[in-house]
Write a protein that holds these residues in place. Structure first.
Motif, PDB file in Angstrom:
ATOM      1  N   ASN A  47       0.803  -1.222   0.000  1.00  0.00           N
ATOM      2  CA  ASN A  47       0.000   0.000   0.000  1.00  0.00           C
ATOM      3  C   ASN A  47       0.838   1.275   0.000  1.00  0.00           C
ATOM      4  O   ASN A  47       0.291   2.363  -0.153  1.00  0.00           O
ATOM      5  N   PHE A  48       2.135   1.159   0.176  1.00  0.00           N
ATOM      6  CA  PHE A  48       2.955   2.359   0.368  1.00  0.00           C
ATOM      7  C   PHE A  48       4.130   2.373  -0.610  1.00  0.00           C
ATOM      8  O   PHE A  48       5.283   2.192  -0.228  1.00  0.00           O
ATOM      9  N   LYS A  49       3.819   2.568  -1.891  1.00  0.00           N
ATOM     10  CA  LYS A  49       4.873   2.638  -2.909  1.00  0.00           C
ATOM     11  C   LYS A  49       5.688   3.925  -2.741  1.00  0.00           C
ATOM     12  O   LYS A  49       5.123   5.017  -2.639  1.00  0.00           O
ATOM     13  N   LYS A  50       6.987   3.785  -2.747  1.00  0.00           N
ATOM     14  CA  LYS A  50       7.848   4.952  -2.562  1.00  0.00           C
ATOM     15  C   LYS A  50       7.899   5.817  -3.816  1.00  0.00           C
ATOM     16  O   LYS A  50       7.815   7.048  -3.760  1.00  0.00           O
ATOM     17  N   PHE A  51       8.052   5.183  -4.970  1.00  0.00           N
ATOM     18  CA  PHE A  51       8.158   5.856  -6.259  1.00  0.00           C
ATOM     19  C   PHE A  51       9.235   6.953  -6.195  1.00  0.00           C
ATOM     20  O   PHE A  51      10.399   6.653  -5.957  1.00  0.00           O
ATOM     21  N   GLN A  52       8.855   8.245  -6.337  1.00  0.00           N
ATOM     22  CA  GLN A  52       9.850   9.321  -6.341  1.00  0.00           C
ATOM     23  C   GLN A  52       9.942  10.046  -5.002  1.00  0.00           C
ATOM     24  O   GLN A  52      10.652  11.056  -4.874  1.00  0.00           O
ATOM     25  N   CYS A  53       9.240   9.559  -3.993  1.00  0.00           N
ATOM     26  CA  CYS A  53       9.128  10.278  -2.720  1.00  0.00           C
ATOM     27  C   CYS A  53      10.400  10.127  -1.868  1.00  0.00           C
ATOM     28  O   CYS A  53      11.145   9.152  -2.003  1.00  0.00           O
ATOM     29  N   PRO A  54      10.628  11.087  -0.961  1.00  0.00           N
ATOM     30  CA  PRO A  54      11.792  10.997  -0.061  1.00  0.00           C
ATOM     31  C   PRO A  54      11.570   9.909   0.989  1.00  0.00           C
ATOM     32  O   PRO A  54      10.466   9.390   1.143  1.00  0.00           O
ATOM     33  N   PRO A  55      12.593   9.572   1.741  1.00  0.00           N
ATOM     34  CA  PRO A  55      12.450   8.557   2.789  1.00  0.00           C
ATOM     35  C   PRO A  55      11.363   8.931   3.794  1.00  0.00           C
ATOM     36  O   PRO A  55      11.199  10.095   4.161  1.00  0.00           O
ATOM     37  N   GLY A  56      10.611   7.931   4.235  1.00  0.00           N
ATOM     38  CA  GLY A  56       9.538   8.163   5.186  1.00  0.00           C
ATOM     39  C   GLY A  56       8.248   8.620   4.555  1.00  0.00           C
ATOM     40  O   GLY A  56       7.301   8.944   5.277  1.00  0.00           O
ATOM     41  N   HIS A  57       8.183   8.662   3.238  1.00  0.00           N
ATOM     42  CA  HIS A  57       6.983   9.089   2.529  1.00  0.00           C
ATOM     43  C   HIS A  57       6.617   8.033   1.467  1.00  0.00           C
ATOM     44  O   HIS A  57       7.443   7.212   1.075  1.00  0.00           O
ATOM     45  N   TYR A  58       5.367   8.110   1.011  1.00  0.00           N
ATOM     46  CA  TYR A  58       4.917   7.166  -0.028  1.00  0.00           C
ATOM     47  C   TYR A  58       4.015   7.904  -1.010  1.00  0.00           C
ATOM     48  O   TYR A  58       3.471   8.978  -0.724  1.00  0.00           O
ATOM     49  N   ASN A  59       3.864   7.310  -2.200  1.00  0.00           N
ATOM     50  CA  ASN A  59       3.012   7.859  -3.257  1.00  0.00           C
ATOM     51  C   ASN A  59       1.773   6.974  -3.360  1.00  0.00           C
ATOM     52  O   ASN A  59       1.845   5.839  -3.825  1.00  0.00           O
ATOM     53  N   ASP A  60       0.627   7.496  -2.906  1.00  0.00           N
ATOM     54  CA  ASP A  60      -0.579   6.664  -2.868  1.00  0.00           C
ATOM     55  C   ASP A  60      -1.082   6.302  -4.259  1.00  0.00           C
ATOM     56  O   ASP A  60      -1.617   5.214  -4.473  1.00  0.00           O
ATOM     57  N   LEU A  61      -0.929   7.204  -5.238  1.00  0.00           N
ATOM     58  CA  LEU A  61      -1.375   6.894  -6.598  1.00  0.00           C
ATOM     59  C   LEU A  61      -0.493   5.818  -7.222  1.00  0.00           C
ATOM     60  O   LEU A  61      -0.991   4.933  -7.935  1.00  0.00           O
ATOM     61  N   ALA A  62       0.811   5.863  -6.949  1.00  0.00           N
ATOM     62  CA  ALA A  62       1.701   4.818  -7.456  1.00  0.00           C
ATOM     63  C   ALA A  62       1.369   3.468  -6.845  1.00  0.00           C
ATOM     64  O   ALA A  62       1.529   2.423  -7.497  1.00  0.00           O
TER      65      ALA A  62
END
Length: 751
Positions: A404-419
Motif C-alpha cells: 500500500n505504500f509505494k515509494k516511487f519518487q518520494c523521499p524517505p519516510g513518505h509514499y506515493n498513494d497513486l503509485a
C-alpha cells in the motif's frame, strides 16, 4: 450454413446489415477476435445438432450396448469432469504463477532504478518490457490463432447456444490463449485473465470430449464415447464453470456463472457434474497455494488466487449505511451502461483499423501498450507524497513489487498513494483498494485519477488482438469509485472504505455484465466475508435494473457485433402475430426414400443445407408421406462408402454390418469430409441409395399454423437445428401431400 427460411423478401441492403456472418459473398477469413466485425470478412459458422438422429443405425447401436457399456459411458463422463477440473486448475495456477513472477520481476527492476534516481532508465525499462510482452501476445494471436483473441466468453456462450465458429476450441487456440494471456496481463495493460480462463476451460473440455486433436495426432480411443454435440455441450459447460473457479478461486460462483450467463440448456445432472468439476479445481488450487506459501514459487506470494480478505471482524451496519449503498447501485448502473456503450463504439472503430491487415492490428496493440506505459509511469508524478502512518500494518514505504505504500519518487519516510494503485499489477491494485483499516491512506485526487484512468484504459485495451479479459478491469474500476464514495461519506457511515470498494466493484460488475446471483457469490468467495451478502445483493439488483434501461450486457453486445446468431430465451411480442407458415420460404430440397446417386451429389454440390426431408411416394407408399430427415454429413458418409444399389428397390440390409456408429459421429465444423472431395464414375452416378436406414424417422415437426413465438421456444428449449413445417389439413390426416422445410437458425428469430 445459409439461411433460407426467414425474411426471404427482404432487400439485400437490409439483409447485409442484419445477417453479417451468413452472406455467401464473404471470404473465408477468420476474424473472431474481440472486436466489432459487423461488415467485415468473416468465416461461415455452423449450427450444432443437439438433436439425436434416431435412425435404424442408432437404434441397432443402442440395442447392442449392454450394462457394461452404459456404465463405461457414465464413468468416462465423470472421469472427464475430473480431468477437466485437474487440467484447468493446473493451467490457472500456472497462469498466475507466470504473471506474478514476470510482472513482479519487471516492477522490482524498475523500483530499484527509481531508488537510484535513474528515472529515465526506469521508464525505458518499464515501457520497453511492456511493449515486448504486448507485441509477443499480439503476434502469436494474429498469426497462429486469431480465435484466441479477446476473452472468449462470447464465443463459448454462443457455442452453448448452438453456434459453432471454426477454430474456437482447437489445440492451437488453447496454447495461444494460455501463453498470450500471460504475456498480455504481465504487460501492465488494463486487462484480466479470468475471461480467457473461461475460454481455456471450454477448450480443454472440448478437446477431451472429442478425443483429442486429430490434426496434431493427439487422440485417445478410450475417449471416443461422445459421438454427438449434446455430450460435448455438457462438457464445455463444465469447462466454463471450471475456468471461473480457477480464475477467482470461486467454485460455487463458477457453477452459478455457467448456469446464469453461459448455458442455454440446463439439467440437474449437469449441475452435479459442473459442481464436481469446480470442487476438483478448488481442492487442487488449495494444495498448490499451500505449496507456494512456503516460498517455493518465486514472487508468487499472496497474489492472484489468494482471497481478498477485506475484513475479518464482524461487519456492523445500520440503516444510515443503506443510502450510500443505494447510491452506489445507481452509479454502477449508469456507469456500467456507459461503459458498454463506449466499448461497443471503440470496438467498431478498431474494426475499421483491423480490416486493413495484420500489421495494423499489431501496430494498434503496440500503440495501446506505449500509451498505457506513459500514463502508468507519468500519472504518479501528479500525486503529492504522503508521510508514512505511524500505525501502518506493513513496512512504509514499500520497497519492491506490491504493497500500500509505494515509494516511487518520494523521499524517505513518505509514499506515493497513486503509485500504490496505478504502478502495480491489477490484482495488487484490487487488494490495496479492498484493504481494511486504510481510510486515511489515499487522497481524493489520487482515487479520482485512478478511476478515470482505469475506466478508459480498460475500454481501449479490450479490443486489441490478444487474449484479454474484462472481469478484473471492471472490478478495479468499480472498486476505485466505490472507495471514492466511501471517502465522501466519511465518518457518517460505519463501513470501512475497503467495504465501499467491494460494493463499488459489485455495482460496476452488475451494471456492465448484468449478472446477479453468480456475481454475488463470486464476490463473497473473493472477499471471504458472508456478512456483506445483504448489501451486495442490494447493490447488484439496483445496478442491473438501472443499466437494463439503457442497453444489454457487455457479452451480448460483443456477440451481436461479431454476428453470432444468439437465440434469446424469450420471444418478442410481435412473434405472436406470425405463424411459421408466414415465414417459410423455398425452394425446398427433398429426397426420395430411394434416391439416385447423381441427384444426391447434385443437390449437395449446389446447396449448403445441413438436413433434407425424405419423402416416400408410390410404389413405396400409397400416397406421398414424410418419412423423416437425413443429415448432410450422413449423406456424404454414405457416398464415401459407396453403399449403392443397382435398382431402386427396398433392401433389407443390416446397417451395422456396413457402418459403425463412429462413422456417423458428429464432427466439428471444418473437420468433416467435403462433397467436392468425392469422385464418382458415370455408372455410379446412375445407381441408387436406400436412405431409409439412415434417416431420422422421428424429426420434430409442427403445423404451419403454429405461432412463431411458440416455435422459437420449442427450438431453443429442445436445442434443435431443423424443424419441419407441414400443412394443416382438415379432417383426419393420413398422409402429407406436400412438405415445407423450415430450417430455423437463431438469427431468424432475432431479426
Amino acid at each position: 450454413m445459409a439461411t433460407h427460411s426467414i425474411n426471404g423478401e427482404a432487400n439485400d441492403d437490409q439483409e447485409s446489415v442484419t445477417i453479417p456472418l451468413l452472406t455467401s459473398e464473404r471470404s473465408n477469413v477468420n476474424s473472431t477476435s474481440q472486436v466489432a466485425i459487423v461488415g467485415a470478412n468473416v468465416c461461415p459458422i455452423e449450427s450444432l445438432d443437439y438433436e439425436i438422429a434416431e435412425n435404424d443405425l442408432f437404434k441397432q447401436d443402442w440395442r447392442s450396448g449392454g450394462r457394461i457399456q452404459i456404465f463405461q459411458y457414465v464413468l468416462v463422463k465423470w472421469l472427464l469432469c475430473f480431468f477437466i477440473g485437474l487440467i484447468v486448475s493446473l493451467i490457472g495456477f500456472f497462469n498466475n504463477l507466470a504473471v506474478e513472477n514476470i510482472a513482479g520481476l519487471k516492477f522490482v527492476v524498475t523500483s530499484n532504478m527509481m531508488l537510484a534516481k535513474r528515472f529515465e532508465m526506469a521508464f525505458f525499462v518499464f515501457s520497453v518490457s511492456n511493449l515486448i510482452l504486448t507485441l509477443f501476445a499480439s503476434i502469436i494471436t494474429a498469426f497462429i490463432a486469431p480465435a484466441a483473441a479477446g476473452s472468449g466468453i462470447p464465443e463459448v456462450k454462443a457455442y452453448l447456444n448452438g453456434v459453432d465458429a471454426p477454430g474456437i476450441f482447437s489445440l492451437r487456440t488453447l496454447i495461444v490463449k494460455i501463453i498470450g494471456s500471460i504475456s498480455a496481463v504481465s504487460s501492465s495493460l488494463f486487462v484480466g485473465k479470468a475471461g480467457p480462463m473461461v475460454h481455456t476451460g471450454a477448450c480443454v473440455a472440448a478437446l477431451l470430449g472429442q478425443g483429442g486433436s486429430k490434426r496434431f495426432r493427439l487422440t485417445w480411443r478410450w475417449l471416443h464415447f461422445f459421438k454427438n454435440d449434446r455430450d460435448r455441450r455438457d462438457l464445455v459447460t463444465c469447462g466454463s464453470a471450471a475456468g471461473i473457479a480457477a480464475g477467482f478461486r470461486a467454485p460455487v460462483g463458477g457453477v452459478l456463472f455457467a448456469l446464469e450467463e453461459m448455458a442455454s440448456w440446463w439439467r440437474s445432472v449437469l449441475l452435479w457434474r459442473s459442481f464436481f468439476t469446480t470442487a476438483v479445481v478448488a481442492i487442487v488450487l488449495r494444495a498448490l497455494i499451500d505449496f507456494c506459501l512456503s516460498g517455493k514459487c518465486g514472487l508468487f506470494g499472496k497474489g492472484g488466487l489468494i482471497m481478498f480478505d477485506v475484513y475479518s471482524a464482524s461487519v456492523t451496519y445500520h440503516l444510515i449505511d443503506v443510502p450510500p449503498a443505494l447510491a452506489l447501485g445507481v452509479i454502477g448502473g449508469i456507469l456500467g451502461s456507459l461503459y458498454n456503450f463506449l466499448l461497443d463504439k471503440v470496438l467498431r472503430i478498431y474494426n475499421l483499423i483491423n480490416e486493413k491487415g495484420i500489421a495494423y492490428k499489431i501496430f494498434l496493440a503496440c500503440a495501446i501498450s506505449v500509451s498505457t506505459s506513459c500514463l502508468l509511469f507519468g500519472l504518479p508524478w501528479l500525486a503529492s507524497c504522503q508521510p508514512c502512518p505511524s500505525d501502518a500494518s506493513e513496512s512504509c514505504p514499500t520497497i519492491g513489487r506490491s504493497g500500500n505504500f509505494k515509494k516511487f519518487q518520494c523521499p524517505p519516510g513518505h509514499y506515493n498513494d497513486l503509485a500504490s494503485l496505478i504502478f502495480n499489477t491489477n490484482d495488487d491494485a484490487v487488494r490495496n483498494l479492498f484493504s481494511k483499516n486504510t481510510n486515511s491512506e489515499f487522497q481524493y485526487s489520487s482515487i479520482l485519477i485512478f478511476f478515470v484512468t482505469c475506466f478508459f484504459l480498460s475500454i481501449f485495451s479490450c479490443g486489441i488482438v490478444a487474449p484479454v479479459g474484462l472481469f478484473v478491469p471492471v472490478i478495479v474500476t468499480g472498486a476505485s469509485y466505490g472507495r471514492f464514495v466511501g471517502m465522501l461519506v466519511g465518518s457518517h457511515s460505519n463501513l470501512d472504505h475497503g467495504l465501499y470498494a467491494v460494493l463499488g466493484a459489485a455495482s460496476f460488475l452488475g451494471g456492465s455484465m448484468r449478472m446477479t446471483v453468480s456475481l454475488c457469490v463470486i464476490i463473497l468467495e473473493l472477499t471471504n466475508n458472508l456478512l456483506l451478502l445483504p448489501l451486495i445483493m442490494l447493490v447488484l439488483l439496483i445496478s442491473k435494473t438501472v443499466a437494463d434501461a439503457f442497453d444489454g450486457n457487455i457479452f451480448d453486445l460483443i456477440m451481436k457485433a461479431k454476428g453470432f446468431p444468439y437465440l434469446e430465451s424469450h420471444a418478442e411480442p410481435y412473434m405472436r402475430q406470425f405463424t411459421v407458415g408466414d415465414v417459410v420460404t423455398g425452394p425446398l430440397q427433398v429426397f426420395q426414400g430411394i434416391e439416385k446417386v447423381g441427384n444426391i451429389v447434385h443437390v449437395l454440390r449446389t446447396t449448403r443445407h445441413n438436413g433434407f426431408p425424405v419423402i416416400d411416394e408410390p410404389p413405396l407408399s400409397e400416397s406421398p408421406v414424410l418419412y423423416g430427415l437425413i443429415l448432410r454429413a450422413h449423406l456424404i458418409e454414405l457416398l464415401k462408402k459407396k453403399a449403392f444399389m443397382s435398382a431402386p428397390v427396398p433392401t433389407s440390409i443390416d446397417a451395422l454390418k456396413l457402418f459403425s456408429a463412429g462413422d456417423f459421429a458428429e464432427r466439428r465444423s471444418g473437420n468433416g469430409d467435403k462433397i467436392e472431395e468425392l469422385r464418382f464414375t458415370e455408372e455410379e452416378m446412375e445407381m441408387f441409395l436406400d436412405l431409409h436406414p439412415f434417416t431420422n424417422a422421428s424429426p420434430y415437426s409442427v403445423v404451419e399454423t403454429m405461432s412463431l413465438a411458440k416455435a422459437l421456444i420449442l427450438f431453443r428449449e429442445v436445442g434443435l437445428r431443423h424443424l419441419l413445417v407441414t400443412p394443416k389439413i382438415s379432417g383426419v390426416r393420413t398422409s402429407v401431400p406436400s412438405v415445407s422445410f423450415f430450417k430455423i437458425l437463431p438469427v431468424d428469430f432475432t431479426n
